[in-house]
Design an enzyme around this catalytic site. Structure first.
Site, PDB file in Angstrom:
ATOM      1  CG  ASN A  97      -1.817  -1.194   1.271  1.00  0.00           C
ATOM      2  OD1 ASN A  97      -2.009  -1.873   0.268  1.00  0.00           O
ATOM      3  ND2 ASN A  97      -2.365  -1.482   2.439  1.00  0.00           N
ATOM      4  CG  HIS A 114       3.837  -2.066  -4.775  1.00  0.00           C
ATOM      5  ND1 HIS A 114       2.637  -2.732  -4.830  1.00  0.00           N
ATOM      6  CD2 HIS A 114       4.788  -2.957  -5.154  1.00  0.00           C
ATOM      7  CE1 HIS A 114       2.857  -3.988  -5.223  1.00  0.00           C
ATOM      8  NE2 HIS A 114       4.136  -4.144  -5.414  1.00  0.00           N
ATOM      9  CB  THR A 182      -2.395  -8.919  -0.537  1.00  0.00           C
ATOM     10  OG1 THR A 182      -1.930  -8.927  -1.894  1.00  0.00           O
ATOM     11  CG2 THR A 182      -1.712 -10.014   0.245  1.00  0.00           C
ATOM     12  CG  LEU A 210     -13.841 -10.038   2.899  1.00  0.00           C
ATOM     13  CD1 LEU A 210     -14.222  -9.685   4.331  1.00  0.00           C
ATOM     14  CD2 LEU A 210     -14.231  -8.913   1.955  1.00  0.00           C
TER      15      LEU A 210
END
Ligand code: APR
Length: 245
Positions: A97, A114, A182, A210
C-alpha cells in the site's frame, strides 16, 4: 561473548484489504479501483510517456483522497503496531500500500515496496523528495531543474519494486509470515510465501483475508473475515500463546 536470545522475526505482508475498512478502495474487488480506472492509462511507464498530465492528475487526486478527514488507521493497523511494540523479536511490515496508515497507527518498521504517497522522484537525476504538493507537466526538479520529469515515487506495472534486498533478508530470518488483505495477484509480493517456505523452512505461514485467494494452498493456516476483526484477534493470540497451533 554472551548473545541475547531473540525470538524469530515476524514478517507481515499487507495489501489493499487492510485499508478497506478505513475507507480506501481495493484494486480488484468488484468495487475496486481497477474496475473503474484503466490501469494502462495511469499506472505504467507507457502511460507516463503518452499523457503525463493524466497520470499526475490521477496521483494528485489519490494523495488528496488519503488526506480526507475520515481516512484513518483501523483496528487492524493498530493491532500490527501493537504487535511490533509488544513482541520481543523483530516485526517487519512489508506493505504494497502507498497509504500512510501503518505509520499513522504507530508501526515503525514499515517497508513500502510499491512506494509511498508523499514521495516524488525525478526521472532525469533520480533524486527522491518528500512532497505534498500537486505535480504537473510544468513542475521543476529542485535538484537538476529538469522540467516535467517529476513523478510520484510509486512503482508502476512493469517496474521493479523497492527494497527487495531488505525484504528477502527479513523473509529469510522470519519464523512467522502473515499475508493480510492481498489478493496474491501481483508478483513479486505474491511469491513471498513460497520464498519463506523454501528459505525459512520452519516458518509458519498464515493467510488472513476477507475470503480465500488463489494462493490459499500455499499457506499453513487460513483465517477469513474482515481485517478489523481477524487481525486484532490473531495478534492477541500470538502475543499470548505464540503461533504454533
Ligand atoms: N479485510 C480483509 N481483506 C479484505 C477486505 C477486508 N475488509 N476487503 C477486501 N479484502 C481483500 C480482498 O478479498 C482481496 O483479496 O483484499 C484483497 C485486495 O486485493 P487487491 O485489490 O488485488 O489488492 P492488492 O493485493 O493489495 O493489490 C496488489 O496491485 O494494482 C496493484 O500496486 C497495486 O499494491 C497493489 C497491488
Amino acid at each position: 561473548m554472551h548473545q541475547e536470545f531473540l525470538p524469530p522475526g515476524i514478517v507481515i505482508l499487507t495489501g489493499a484489504g487492510i485499508s478497506k475498512e478505513s475507507g480506501i478502495d481495493t484494486f480488484r474487488d468488484k468495487d475496486g479501483l481497477w474496475t473503474r480506472v484503466n490501469l494502462e492509462e495511469v499506472a505504467t511507464i507507457e502511460a507516463w510517456h503518452r499523457d503525463k498530465k493524466k497520470v499526475l492528475d490521477f496521483y494528485n487526486d489519490t494523495r488528496r483522497s488519503f488526506r480526507a478527514a475520515h481516512i484513518e488507521p483501523n483496528a487492524a493497523h493498530r493491532a500490527l503496531a501493537r504487535l511490533e511494540r509488544e513482541y520481543q523479536g523483530e516485526v517487519t511490515v512489508v506493505t504494497q500500500n502507498i497509504d500512510p496508515l501503518h505509520e499513522q497507527a504507530g508501526s515503525k518498521n514499515v517497508i513500502h515496496m510499491h512506494g509511498r504517497d508523499g514521495e516524488i522522484r525525478c526521472m532525469i537525476c533520480s533524486a527522491v523528495f518528500e512532497s505534498d504538493v500537486d505535480l504537473s507537466p510544468q513542475s521543476v526538479c529542485p535538484n537538476c531543474q529538469a522540467v516535467g520529469e517529476l513523478r510520484p515515487h510509486i512503482v508502476w506495472f512493469g517496474e521493479m519494486p523497492l527494497y527487495m534486498d531488505e525484504i528477502h533478508a527479513a523473509l529469510e530470518r522470519c519464523g512467522l509470515f502473515l499475508s493480510i488483505g492481498t489478493s496474491g495477484e501481483v508478483y513479486p509480493a505474491a511469491g513471498f510465501v513460497l520464498h519463506v517456505r523454501r528459505r525459512a523452512e520452519r516458518a509458519h505461514t498464515v493467510e488472513l483475508n476477507l475470503e480465500a485467494t488463489g494462493s490459499q494452498p500455499l499457506f499453513h493456516e487460513h483465517i477469513y473475515g474482515p481485517a478489523t476483526e481477524v487481525v486484532p484477534t490473531y495478534v492477541e493470540r500470538v502475543l499470548a500463546h505464540g503461533w504454533r497451533q
